[in-house]
Scaffold this active site. Structure first.
Site, short mmCIF file in Angstrom:
data_model
loop_
_atom_site.label_atom_id
_atom_site.label_comp_id
_atom_site.label_asym_id
_atom_site.label_seq_id
_atom_site.Cartn_x
_atom_site.Cartn_y
_atom_site.Cartn_z
N ASP A 269 67.45 38.92 45.95
CA ASP A 269 67.07 40.44 45.78
C ASP A 269 68.11 41.28 46.11
O ASP A 269 68.37 41.38 47.33
CB ASP A 269 65.92 40.56 46.69
CG ASP A 269 64.65 39.38 46.46
OD1 ASP A 269 64.88 38.54 46.02
OD2 ASP A 269 63.64 39.88 46.73
N LYS B 91 62.07 44.73 40.49
CA LYS B 91 61.16 44.78 41.79
C LYS B 91 61.17 46.32 41.97
O LYS B 91 62.21 47.15 42.07
CB LYS B 91 62.10 44.04 42.98
CG LYS B 91 61.21 44.20 44.15
CD LYS B 91 62.17 43.33 45.29
CE LYS B 91 61.88 43.42 46.60
NZ LYS B 91 62.61 42.64 47.56
N LYS C 169 58.19 42.22 40.38
CA LYS C 169 57.70 41.98 41.93
C LYS C 169 57.55 43.25 42.56
O LYS C 169 58.34 44.43 42.34
CB LYS C 169 58.88 41.22 42.49
CG LYS C 169 58.78 41.33 44.13
CD LYS C 169 59.87 40.62 44.75
CE LYS C 169 59.40 40.65 46.42
NZ LYS C 169 60.63 39.83 47.36
#
Length: 240
Positions: free
Chosen positions: A97, A161, A190
């Site tokens: 991430d 995300k 996400k």
């Protein structure tokens, strides 16, 4: 709207079980991994430096080790992000991430954002590692969110995300909807940051999120378990 049934395990598999605190100890990491095994969460979300210890704890399971790169500010060079990503993978991370360079986005240097994303995706693809791109929406306008999502639709990371969870605000339903409306089925979304109860959890899934980053995963899954027990059902229906 499509209605989908989620068993308790299906719901747990949407959770990235998170501990990104600066003072997290090895004991905290072991506890995090033990909890992930008990509840069968999809991934543990940790700082890059803890990739190795979590890999050792989870190597005989199907639970992923998710390393945060250039976290939480994103203000490192592409070269630094690539080095840290490679190092995390070498130490056992199988999800990455990373935070975009928000300064370059604010500078409208969209070629830089695309280059950064493309190179990060390439190194992860080469190593068969899943990659998520963190926008940190709290600092972005809807136009900027749309622009980065359009770049992602072209580059095709696995996920985009919403947030790190360390900004002034976290995930918002309207942001998830906006991001999903741009990328469609090409990229997953996400939601992370401030998701602490089962209602918010379900709202994010309904909005289009396929993964939820939270440090409240146990509380959420226990609440959903109780809800299923009270309703005498083995699944929860969520429309999206």
């Amino acid at each position: 709207m499509i209605i989908k049934k989620y068993t308790l395990d299906n719901l747990a598999q949407l959770v990235d079980h998170t501990n990104l605190h600066a003072d997290a100890s090895n004991e905290d990491m072991i506890k995090l991994c033990d909890e992930a095994k008990k509840y069968h969460f999809k991934m543990v979300a940790i700082n890059q430096v803890q990739s190795k210890i979590c890999h050792e704890q989870l190597k005989d399971t199907d639970i992923d080790v998710g390393a945060a790169i250039s976290f939480p500010l994103g203000q490192t060079t592409i070269e630094s992000k690539l080095f840290d990503t490679k190092n995390a993978i070498e130490n056992g991370a199988n999800e990455i991430d990373y935070v975009i360079n928000i300064t370059e986005l604010k500078n409208k240097n969209y070629d830089y954002i695309e280059k950064e994303m493309s190179e990060m995706v390439a190194i992860c693809r080469k190593n068969s590692v899943l990659i998520k791109v963190i926008f940190e929406n709290t600092y972005l306008t809807n136009e900027e969110i749309t622009t980065v999502a359009q770049i992602a639709k072209k580059v095709k990371p696995d996920f985009i995300k919403t947030s790190t969870g360390f900004g002034p605000s976290g995930a918002k339903v309207e942001d998830v909807k906006l991001m999903k409306s741009v990328v469609g089925d090409d990229v997953l979304v996400k939601a992370a940051g401030g998701i602490r109860n089962s209602d918010d959890f379900i709202a994010m899934i309904s909005a289009g999120a396929d993964r939820i980053g939270t440090s409240s995963g146990i509380k959420i899954i226990e609440a959903l378990k109780q809800r299923m027990k009270d309703d005498d059902v083995d699944s929860i229906k969520i429309g999206r």
